[in-house]
Enzyme design. Structure first.
Site, PDB file in Angstrom:
ATOM      1  N   HIS A 214      -3.247 -10.206   8.918  1.00  0.00           N
ATOM      2  CA  HIS A 214      -3.644  -8.883   8.443  1.00  0.00           C
ATOM      3  C   HIS A 214      -4.546  -9.065   7.224  1.00  0.00           C
ATOM      4  CE1 HIS A 214      -1.939  -4.795   6.867  1.00  0.00           C
ATOM      5  NE2 HIS A 214      -2.891  -4.575   7.735  1.00  0.00           N
TER       6      HIS A 214
ATOM      7  N   GLU B 251      -8.393 -11.136  10.053  1.00  0.00           N
ATOM      8  CA  GLU B 251      -8.983  -9.811   9.757  1.00  0.00           C
ATOM      9  C   GLU B 251      -9.675  -9.902   8.407  1.00  0.00           C
ATOM     10  OE1 GLU B 251      -6.122  -6.682   9.638  1.00  0.00           O
ATOM     11  OE2 GLU B 251      -7.608  -5.116   9.384  1.00  0.00           O
TER      12      GLU B 251
ATOM     13  N   HIS C 209     -14.145  -4.241  10.844  1.00  0.00           N
ATOM     14  CA  HIS C 209     -13.725  -2.903  11.273  1.00  0.00           C
ATOM     15  C   HIS C 209     -14.932  -2.030  11.603  1.00  0.00           C
ATOM     16  CE1 HIS C 209      -9.465  -2.592   9.294  1.00  0.00           C
ATOM     17  NE2 HIS C 209      -9.659  -3.775   9.834  1.00  0.00           N
TER      18      HIS C 209
ATOM     19  N   ASP D 197      -6.186  -3.535   1.545  1.00  0.00           N
ATOM     20  CA  ASP D 197      -4.952  -3.483   0.769  1.00  0.00           C
ATOM     21  C   ASP D 197      -4.241  -4.828   0.709  1.00  0.00           C
ATOM     22  OD1 ASP D 197      -4.773  -1.930   3.405  1.00  0.00           O
ATOM     23  OD2 ASP D 197      -2.693  -2.544   3.180  1.00  0.00           O
TER      24      ASP D 197
ATOM     25  N   GLU E 131       2.120  -6.563  11.422  1.00  0.00           N
ATOM     26  CA  GLU E 131       1.617  -6.362  10.047  1.00  0.00           C
ATOM     27  C   GLU E 131       2.644  -5.642   9.176  1.00  0.00           C
ATOM     28  OE1 GLU E 131      -1.950  -4.029  10.865  1.00  0.00           O
ATOM     29  OE2 GLU E 131      -1.037  -2.356   9.817  1.00  0.00           O
TER      30      GLU E 131
ATOM     31  N   GLU F  46      -3.552  -4.027  19.378  1.00  0.00           N
ATOM     32  CA  GLU F  46      -2.639  -4.213  18.240  1.00  0.00           C
ATOM     33  C   GLU F  46      -1.668  -3.041  18.085  1.00  0.00           C
ATOM     34  OE1 GLU F  46      -4.822  -4.756  14.658  1.00  0.00           O
ATOM     35  OE2 GLU F  46      -3.116  -4.321  13.388  1.00  0.00           O
TER      36      GLU F  46
ATOM     37  N   ARG G   7     -13.438  -5.127  15.555  1.00  0.00           N
ATOM     38  CA  ARG G   7     -12.436  -4.148  15.924  1.00  0.00           C
ATOM     39  C   ARG G   7     -13.120  -2.811  16.110  1.00  0.00           C
ATOM     40  NH1 ARG G   7      -7.626  -1.670  12.176  1.00  0.00           N
ATOM     41  NH2 ARG G   7      -9.348  -0.301  11.559  1.00  0.00           N
TER      42      ARG G   7
ATOM     43  N   ARG H 293       0.726 -10.866  13.391  1.00  0.00           N
ATOM     44  CA  ARG H 293      -0.173 -10.088  12.538  1.00  0.00           C
ATOM     45  C   ARG H 293       0.157 -10.166  11.052  1.00  0.00           C
ATOM     46  NH1 ARG H 293      -4.430  -8.451  11.621  1.00  0.00           N
ATOM     47  NH2 ARG H 293      -4.317  -6.204  11.373  1.00  0.00           N
TER      48      ARG H 293
ATOM     49  N   HIS I 232      -1.986   1.281  16.332  1.00  0.00           N
ATOM     50  CA  HIS I 232      -1.337   1.702  15.074  1.00  0.00           C
ATOM     51  C   HIS I 232       0.025   2.351  15.278  1.00  0.00           C
ATOM     52  CE1 HIS I 232      -2.030   2.708  10.704  1.00  0.00           C
ATOM     53  NE2 HIS I 232      -2.651   1.562  10.849  1.00  0.00           N
TER      54      HIS I 232
ATOM     55  N   ASN J 198       0.813  -1.206   0.000  1.00  0.00           N
ATOM     56  CA  ASN J 198       0.000   0.000   0.000  1.00  0.00           C
ATOM     57  C   ASN J 198       0.861   1.277   0.000  1.00  0.00           C
ATOM     58  OD1 ASN J 198      -2.220   1.571   0.021  1.00  0.00           O
ATOM     59  ND2 ASN J 198      -2.978   0.911   2.018  1.00  0.00           N
TER      60      ASN J 198
ATOM     61  N   ASP K  54      -6.763  -1.236  17.526  1.00  0.00           N
ATOM     62  CA  ASP K  54      -5.474  -1.045  16.866  1.00  0.00           C
ATOM     63  C   ASP K  54      -4.882   0.304  17.278  1.00  0.00           C
ATOM     64  OD1 ASP K  54      -4.439  -1.490  13.363  1.00  0.00           O
ATOM     65  OD2 ASP K  54      -3.312  -0.948  15.168  1.00  0.00           O
TER      66      ASP K  54
ATOM     67  N   TYR L   4      -6.594   7.588  12.203  1.00  0.00           N
ATOM     68  CA  TYR L   4      -6.591   6.291  11.520  1.00  0.00           C
ATOM     69  C   TYR L   4      -7.841   5.496  11.893  1.00  0.00           C
ATOM     70  CZ  TYR L   4      -6.367   1.459  10.825  1.00  0.00           C
ATOM     71  OH  TYR L   4      -6.732   0.209  10.439  1.00  0.00           O
TER      72      TYR L   4
ATOM     73  N   TRP M  46       1.399   7.333  12.056  1.00  0.00           N
ATOM     74  CA  TRP M  46      -0.021   7.511  11.733  1.00  0.00           C
ATOM     75  C   TRP M  46      -0.831   6.351  12.238  1.00  0.00           C
ATOM     76  CZ3 TRP M  46      -2.640   4.486   7.782  1.00  0.00           C
ATOM     77  CH2 TRP M  46      -3.943   4.939   7.548  1.00  0.00           C
TER      78      TRP M  46
HETATM   79  C1  CS2 Z   1      -4.449  -1.584   9.811  1.00  0.00           C
HETATM   80  C2  CS2 Z   1      -4.336  -1.445   8.330  1.00  0.00           C
HETATM   81  O1  CS2 Z   1      -5.913  -3.340   9.306  1.00  0.00           O
HETATM   82  C3  CS2 Z   1      -5.103  -2.902  10.135  1.00  0.00           C
HETATM   83  O2  CS2 Z   1      -4.802  -3.463  11.192  1.00  0.00           O
HETATM   84  O3  CS2 Z   1      -3.251  -1.442  10.506  1.00  0.00           O
HETATM   85  O4  CS2 Z   1      -5.548  -0.919   7.882  1.00  0.00           O
HETATM   86  C4  CS2 Z   1      -3.224  -0.555   7.857  1.00  0.00           C
HETATM   87  O5  CS2 Z   1      -3.451   0.772   8.274  1.00  0.00           O
HETATM   88  C5  CS2 Z   1      -3.170  -0.618   6.355  1.00  0.00           C
HETATM   89  O6  CS2 Z   1      -3.000  -1.962   5.991  1.00  0.00           O
HETATM   90  C6  CS2 Z   1      -2.026   0.194   5.811  1.00  0.00           C
HETATM   91  O7  CS2 Z   1      -1.946  -0.005   4.428  1.00  0.00           O
HETATM   92 MG    MG Z   2      -3.162  -2.728  12.155  1.00  0.00          MG
END
Ligand code: CS2
Ligand code: MG
Length: 412
Positions: A322, A349, A122, A326, A272, A246, A147, A293, A222, A37, A220, A159, A412
């Site tokens: 993950h 996920e 999500h 993407d 991830e 996470e 989540r 992950r 992040h 991504n 998450d 995010y 981020w």
């Molecule tokens: C995130 C992702 O799904 C997750 O746990 O961390 O959405 C992540 O932000 C994206 O894969 C980034 O491309």
């Molecule tokens: Mg994540």
């Protein structure tokens, strides 16, 4: 079964995807996901310029030898671009081997270890009413684990939540199909850790009050917290019995997880953005995490992620692959075959792709009663419609980045 052609297909139905398609002298085709991504074109170049020329004429049955050849003959090792390219080759070779054998890939990996794969979706909201609606919507879609991501008072965008402008533009879609935003530069978003740390526990207090103690909830962080902030959040969330927390802190510093572990029993999921087993060595050996992950797409393919999970199994650590949008349908299919076969599966996920993506990639997985199953078509069970793919040329898109109030760049 000799590889006699290889195509790198870039298409952007709902977001950019990179797919490797291998064709053998007996007319079989295999697909591999090479989507990274925001850096898709780097993997395209690595594949086209440095991998495809090495594949032509090779025996497609020699999966492990091809993996070791691509990994070691490059001399320069590891990293997201290299391992996404190797992942695509490895996955396409497993697809081919399954088709040649007339068996789904999970059967080649040792058969099914369960009837289906528990998945999480999500849910998100800028405030509690939106969040509760989103949780209910995901429960109505059959998710048995959810989540929870939330807006933070005082922050314009964050995010996991569609930004206000995007929210309106997307006709009220809670969360974009694609966190990356199309454009020539990454979008700048704002962040304030103290506001986030004050707010998140109140959200889980409200969610538990509304949805009860049973629903498996995930969150998450992040990569945005320092180790002691991560410990603080993990401890503050213990009363809400999360399935996992996470990416609590950037895991390049793996020792940081020792400090977090000393302060909280909230289960931790990391990896991830890792791409080889060596990225996990310390945190698996010291049992500093509970879930791996990694996605097949980013971690050298089915062959290598299986090695990571077999190593993790020695320490009672489970998979938590993950699976945002993407990860293409090809990468998701590979995850489902691997997840069905390994003993230490944890959760998958599953962020649903958009309608145009489903037109480009014909999939055969099933989603029922909160469980995913890869299906029993030979190989991975995904085909790519080249005519549909050709309708959606690549569009530059970057993931956002954060700046603090004083202008400092932040994760981020
Ligand atoms: C995130 C992702 O799904 C997750 O746990 O961390 O959405 C992540 O932000 C994206 O894969 C980034 O491309
Ligand atoms: Mg994540």
């Amino acid at each position: 079964m000799i590889i006699d052609s290889a195509e790198v297909i870039v298409t952007s139905p709902d977001r950019n995807f990179v797919t490797l398609k291998l064709t053998t002298d007996d007319g079989l085709t295999g697909l591999g996901d090479a989507t990274l991504n925001g850096r898709e074109l780097a993997v395209v170049a690595y594949l086209k310029d440095h991998v495809v020329p090495l594949l032509l004429g090779r025996d497609a049955h020699r999966i492990e030898d091809t993996w070791q050849f691509l990994y070691r003959s490059a001399y320069w090792r590891r990293g997201p671009v290299t391992m996404a390219a190797i992942a695509a080759v490895d996955t396409a070779l497993w697809d081919l081997k399954g088709k040649a054998a007339g068996m789904p890939v999970y059967q080649l990996l040792g058969g099914a270890s369960r009837t289906g794969l528990l998945a999480y979706g999500h849910a998100s909201g800028r405030d509690l009413p939106e969040l509760f609606d989103s949780i209910r919507a995901h429960q109505a879609q059959g998710y048995k684990a959810i989540r929870v991501q939330t807006g933070v008072p005082g922050l314009k965008s964050i995010y996991g939540i569609a930004s206000n402008a995007t929210y309106e533009a997307m006709d009220g879609v809670r969360y974009d199909h694609e966190p990356a935003q199309r454009g020539s530069l990454p979008a700048e978003e704002d962040w304030d850790t103290r506001s986030y740390l004050r707010h998140v526990p109140t959200v889980f207090e409200a969610v538990r009050g509304e949805f009860g103690p049973e629903l498996p909830l995930l969150h998450d962080a992040h990569h945005r917290l320092t180790p002691v902030q991560a410990a603080q959040l993990g401890k503050a969330l213990e009363p809400y019995d999360l399935f996992w927390l996470e990416d609590v802190t950037p895991a390049e510093n793996q020792e940081a997880l020792r400090l977090v572990r000393r302060h909280t029993t909230t289960p931790l999921a990391i990896g991830e953005i890792f791409n080889t087993v060596w990225d996990y060595q310390q945190i698996i050996r010291e049992q500093l995490i509970d879930y791996v992950r990694s996605a097949v797409t980013h971690t050298g393919g089915i062959s290598h992620l299986k090695k990571v999970l077999d190593y993790a199994a020695q320490y009672q650590i489970k998979s938590g692959m993950h699976g945002p949008t993407d990860i293409s349908p090809v990468g998701m299919a590979a995850a489902l075959h691997l997840g069905l076969s390994v003993h230490n599966f944890g959760i998958q996920e599953y962020m649903r792709h958009g309608a145009r993506t489903d037109q480009v990639f014909q999939q055969s997985f099933t989603w029922q009663d909160g469980l995913l199953h890869p299906g029993d078509r030979p190989g991975l069970g995904v085909e790519l419609d080249l005519d549909e793919a050709g309708k959606y040329p690549y569009v530059q898109a970057y993931l956002p980045f954060n700046r603090l109030a004083d202008g400092t760049v932040h994760d981020w």
